[in-house]
Design an enzyme around this catalytic site. Structure first.
Site, PDB file in Angstrom:
ATOM      1  N   ASN A 112     -13.092  -3.094   2.153  1.00 16.24           N
ATOM      2  CA  ASN A 112     -14.107  -2.043   2.168  1.00 16.24           C
ATOM      3  C   ASN A 112     -14.977  -2.102   0.911  1.00 16.24           C
ATOM      4  OD1 ASN A 112     -12.965  -1.024   4.564  1.00 16.24           O
ATOM      5  ND2 ASN A 112     -11.462   0.159   3.421  1.00 16.24           N
ATOM      6  N   GLN A 157     -14.322   2.775   1.122  1.00  9.05           N
ATOM      7  CA  GLN A 157     -13.659   2.369  -0.129  1.00  9.05           C
ATOM      8  C   GLN A 157     -13.309   3.619  -0.935  1.00  9.05           C
ATOM      9  OE1 GLN A 157     -15.898  -0.283  -2.730  1.00  9.05           O
ATOM     10  NE2 GLN A 157     -14.061  -0.862  -3.849  1.00  9.05           N
ATOM     11  N   HIS A 177      -7.249  -5.763   2.119  1.00 14.16           N
ATOM     12  CA  HIS A 177      -6.073  -5.266   2.850  1.00 14.16           C
ATOM     13  C   HIS A 177      -5.553  -6.342   3.800  1.00 14.16           C
ATOM     14  CE1 HIS A 177      -6.876  -0.812   2.149  1.00 14.16           C
ATOM     15  NE2 HIS A 177      -8.060  -1.307   1.889  1.00 14.16           N
ATOM     16  N   HIS A 182     -10.423  -4.926  -3.665  1.00 14.09           N
ATOM     17  CA  HIS A 182      -9.120  -5.274  -3.084  1.00 14.09           C
ATOM     18  C   HIS A 182      -9.303  -5.605  -1.614  1.00 14.09           C
ATOM     19  CE1 HIS A 182      -9.777  -0.976  -2.630  1.00 14.09           C
ATOM     20  NE2 HIS A 182      -9.117  -1.078  -1.495  1.00 14.09           N
ATOM     21  N   ASP A 226       0.846  -1.198   0.000  1.00 13.08           N
ATOM     22  CA  ASP A 226       0.000   0.000   0.000  1.00 13.08           C
ATOM     23  C   ASP A 226       0.882   1.250   0.000  1.00 13.08           C
ATOM     24  OD1 ASP A 226      -3.209   0.493   0.999  1.00 13.08           O
ATOM     25  OD2 ASP A 226      -1.817   2.183   1.117  1.00 13.08           O
TER      26      ASP A 226
HETATM   27  P1  AMP Z   1      -9.695   1.493   0.201  1.00 15.17           P
HETATM   28  O1  AMP Z   1      -9.838   2.703   1.094  1.00 15.17           O
HETATM   29  O2  AMP Z   1     -10.141   0.212   0.853  1.00 15.17           O
HETATM   30  O3  AMP Z   1     -10.350   1.724  -1.140  1.00 15.17           O
HETATM   31  O4  AMP Z   1      -8.145   1.326  -0.005  1.00 15.17           O
HETATM   32  C1  AMP Z   1      -7.438   1.879  -1.055  1.00 15.17           C
HETATM   33  C2  AMP Z   1      -6.010   1.768  -0.692  1.00 15.17           C
HETATM   34  O5  AMP Z   1      -5.232   1.921  -1.873  1.00 15.17           O
HETATM   35  C3  AMP Z   1      -5.528   2.831   0.289  1.00 15.17           C
HETATM   36  O6  AMP Z   1      -4.996   2.192   1.435  1.00 15.17           O
HETATM   37  C4  AMP Z   1      -4.460   3.585  -0.499  1.00 15.17           C
HETATM   38  O7  AMP Z   1      -3.369   3.972   0.305  1.00 15.17           O
HETATM   39  C5  AMP Z   1      -4.044   2.583  -1.549  1.00 15.17           C
HETATM   40  N1  AMP Z   1      -3.537   3.128  -2.782  1.00 15.17           N
HETATM   41  C6  AMP Z   1      -4.063   4.115  -3.546  1.00 15.17           C
HETATM   42  N2  AMP Z   1      -3.311   4.333  -4.632  1.00 15.17           N
HETATM   43  C7  AMP Z   1      -2.288   3.438  -4.575  1.00 15.17           C
HETATM   44  C8  AMP Z   1      -1.159   3.151  -5.411  1.00 15.17           C
HETATM   45  N3  AMP Z   1      -0.938   3.822  -6.546  1.00 15.17           N
HETATM   46  N4  AMP Z   1      -0.308   2.165  -5.022  1.00 15.17           N
HETATM   47  C9  AMP Z   1      -0.514   1.485  -3.884  1.00 15.17           C
HETATM   48  N5  AMP Z   1      -1.567   1.711  -3.057  1.00 15.17           N
HETATM   49  C10 AMP Z   1      -2.419   2.666  -3.394  1.00 15.17           C
END
Ligand code: AMP
Ligand code: ZN
Length: 136
Positions: free
Chosen positions: A86, A93, A101, A99, A30
């Site tokens: 999420n 989300q 975590h 995805h 992440d």
């Molecule tokens: P969510 O809030 O469950 O949609 O999680 C999205 C996650 O994606 C967050 O923890 C972000 O930090 C992560 N994220 C967003 N853009 C990137 C990226 N380019 N590379 C890696 N992680 C990312």
């Protein structure tokens, strides 16, 4: 999907730190980790929420996740971890591509997932009946 950041990562248009990849899944570190080793398990097919995910990917997801947790544990010194997923904006989300975590836990203080509330057992009783009847 155009404009999907995770599809772009999967296609190699945006760089990422890949920790696992096969034909159906990619797992990356992440960008803004909750803790060290915070990893995202991403099915390559574009779906948004758990209910959109294909049966095949849904069935493979936990086995892949277990494999990645084992790898993380062998590198990082943790035994406790959270699995969080999420669905929708209200649930937090931010990236609309399914995805999951994996968040290693090193101490109790790092993150608070939710605040427990008082509960009325009589509400739960009728609620459980209603939900049980709705699940086919
Ligand atoms: P969510 O809030 O469950 O949609 O999680 C999205 C996650 O994606 C967050 O923890 C972000 O930090 C992560 N994220 C967003 N853009 C990137 C990226 N380019 N590379 C890696 N992680 C990312
Ligand atoms: Zn996508």
């Amino acid at each position: 999907m155009e404009n999907c950041i995770f599809c772009k990562i999967i296609n190699g248009e945006i760089p990422s730190f890949t920790v696992y990849e096969d034909d159906d899944f990619k797992a990356i570190l992440d960008l803004s980790p909750a803790t060290k080793g915070h990893t995202l398990v991403i099915p390559k097919e574009h779906s948004i929420t758990l209910l959109d995910l294909s049966k095949d990917r849904a069935e493979k997801l936990l086995e892949i996740t277990k494999k990645i947790v084992n790898g993380l544990k062998s590198v990082l010194n943790f035994s406790n971890y959270n699995i969080i997923q999420n669905n929708g904006k209200l649930a937090g989300q931010t990236v609309e591509h399914f995805h999951l975590h994996i968040i290693p836990r090193y101490s109790v203080e790092e993150i608070t997932l939710w605040v427990p509330h008082e509960n009325d057992p009589s509400v739960n009783n009728s609620l459980a009946d209603e939900i049980r009847n709705a699940i086919k």
